[in-house]
Scaffold this motif. Structure first.
Motif, PDB file in Angstrom:
ATOM      1  N   ASP A 174       0.856  -1.197   0.000  1.00  0.00           N
ATOM      2  CA  ASP A 174       0.000   0.000   0.000  1.00  0.00           C
ATOM      3  C   ASP A 174       0.886   1.239   0.000  1.00  0.00           C
ATOM      4  O   ASP A 174       1.693   1.421   0.915  1.00  0.00           O
ATOM      5  CB  ASP A 174      -0.854  -0.053   1.283  1.00  0.00           C
ATOM      6  N   HIS A 218      -1.848   2.394   9.238  1.00  0.00           N
ATOM      7  CA  HIS A 218      -2.318   1.104   9.740  1.00  0.00           C
ATOM      8  C   HIS A 218      -1.223   0.067   9.591  1.00  0.00           C
ATOM      9  O   HIS A 218      -0.374   0.164   8.702  1.00  0.00           O
ATOM     10  CB  HIS A 218      -3.550   0.663   8.955  1.00  0.00           C
ATOM     11  N   HIS A 259      -5.674  -3.960   6.450  1.00  0.00           N
ATOM     12  CA  HIS A 259      -5.609  -3.069   7.610  1.00  0.00           C
ATOM     13  C   HIS A 259      -5.494  -3.906   8.876  1.00  0.00           C
ATOM     14  O   HIS A 259      -6.440  -4.561   9.293  1.00  0.00           O
ATOM     15  CB  HIS A 259      -6.843  -2.162   7.672  1.00  0.00           C
ATOM     16  N   THR A 298       1.996   1.709   7.736  1.00  0.00           N
ATOM     17  CA  THR A 298       2.063   2.801   6.765  1.00  0.00           C
ATOM     18  C   THR A 298       2.163   4.146   7.481  1.00  0.00           C
ATOM     19  O   THR A 298       1.685   4.312   8.601  1.00  0.00           O
ATOM     20  CB  THR A 298       0.813   2.839   5.858  1.00  0.00           C
ATOM     21  N   GLU A 321       0.897   7.839   6.317  1.00  0.00           N
ATOM     22  CA  GLU A 321       0.069   8.379   5.237  1.00  0.00           C
ATOM     23  C   GLU A 321      -0.791   9.554   5.696  1.00  0.00           C
ATOM     24  O   GLU A 321      -2.023   9.475   5.653  1.00  0.00           O
ATOM     25  CB  GLU A 321      -0.802   7.269   4.636  1.00  0.00           C
ATOM     26  N   GLU A 342       1.862   8.335   0.885  1.00  0.00           N
ATOM     27  CA  GLU A 342       1.838   7.149   1.742  1.00  0.00           C
ATOM     28  C   GLU A 342       3.018   6.244   1.444  1.00  0.00           C
ATOM     29  O   GLU A 342       3.301   5.946   0.272  1.00  0.00           O
ATOM     30  CB  GLU A 342       0.542   6.356   1.522  1.00  0.00           C
TER      31      GLU A 342
END
Ligand code: MF3
Ligand code: CO
Length: 295
Positions: free
Chosen positions: A152, A215, A222, A246, A248, A280
């Protein structure tokens, strides 16, 4: 009871991490360190969330595709492109690389990527009618599943001639992510990282959205913890080697308040319609700092 309620293996039994090694030669000391911190009242994540070297390899393979998508977008995005064009690029790229979007069908999300233009804070829907024009700023947020591993990251793209103050927003947000990364140090609290991100944005006169954050991620999209960018340094769980999460922040030029689109329940905008930026990255905490996995 242990720090996460699990029963530790016997010292000569196989380690809980699946390495095949004896517990005493694998995670025994790690667990003892976490046990001590927990007994002192620190917040400690359960062992199931710390990634093994094999997990990290899986996440890296997923992230290679995820970053490949964002590179592709960077090479092709320009005025005249619609956000649905971007959604098609994403789907074609993922299919060609044996991966799928983590966004599609996540809690009912109906597209393969989030495309958030100007005052859209996050979860912008790709749309044929949203055609990029000179002066727009857009966040493309990409999340990939490959062989069961999640990656992500998201980037901002400036279309043509962007207002200097809007560019400062984009650049400040990016600098704040870098400040957050510099504050990722094992055995420190996660709140130190969030506070570092917050400071850069606040000192530049921008506001940070409070309800959305980063997260944990890896085997799920997540995972715990929730990663706040409006935190105090003495808050939050301990950053333990193997923790993957992460950074972000969503950064608004005006106030921090946001609204969610009533028609679709997804698209988030700034309440005052000022522009918003987000970058992110995904990282894993190491013994000496961190390793970037997706950006
Ligand atoms: N990519 C977002 C994140 O950074 C999550 C998007 S969820 C979706 O966590 F359903 F909107 F795709
Ligand atoms: Co994320």
């Amino acid at each position: 009871m242990s720090y996460d309620g699990m029963t530790n293996p016997g010292r000569n039994d196989a380690c809980w991490c699946g390495s095949g090694r004896k517990y005493k030669k694998c995670h025994e000391q790690f667990d003892q360190r976490l046990e001590l911190l927990w007994s002192r009242g620190e917040e400690i994540l359960p062992r199931s969330l710390y990634k093994t070297p094999a997990d990290i390899e899986g996440i890296k393979a997923s992230a290679a595709v995820n970053m490949g998508v964002l590179d592709y977008v960077g090479e092709h995005i320009q005025a005249g492109v619609s956000t649905m064009d971007i959604n098609r690029w994403v789907e074609d790229y993922l299919a060609a690389h044996g991966a799928v979007s983590a966004d599609l069908n996540f809690e009912g999300y109906p597209y393969s990527v989030c495309t958030s233009i100007n005052d859209v804070v996050c979860h912008g829907f790709p749309n044929e009618k949203d055609v990029l024009k000179d002066g727009d700023i857009i966040n493309v947020d990409m999340s990939t599943i490959k062989d069961g591993y999640f990656s992500d990251s998201s980037r901002m793209y400036c279309i043509g001639d962007v207002d200097p103050e809007w560019r400062r927003l984009v650049d400040t947000c990016k600098a704040s992510v870098e400040a957050g990364l510099a504050a990722v140090r094992p055995w420190h609290r996660l709140g130190e990282m969030g506070d570092a991100v917050h400071r850069v944005n606040a000192e530049a006169g921008f506001s940070v959205v409070e309800v959305y954050g980063g997260h944990g991620i890896g085997k799920e999209f997540h995972e715990d913890p929730f990663v706040s960018f409006v935190s105090e340094p003495d808050e939050g769980p301990i950053m333990v080697p193997g923790m993957c999460f992460t950074i972000e922040p969503m950064v608004n030029m005006g106030g921090p308040d946001i609204t969610t689109d009533k028609d679709n329940g997804w698209i988030v905008r700034t309440a005052d319609h000022t522009p918003s930026a987000q970058w992110e990255v995904q990282l894993v905490v190491t013994e000496t700092g961190y390793e970037l996995l997706s950006w």
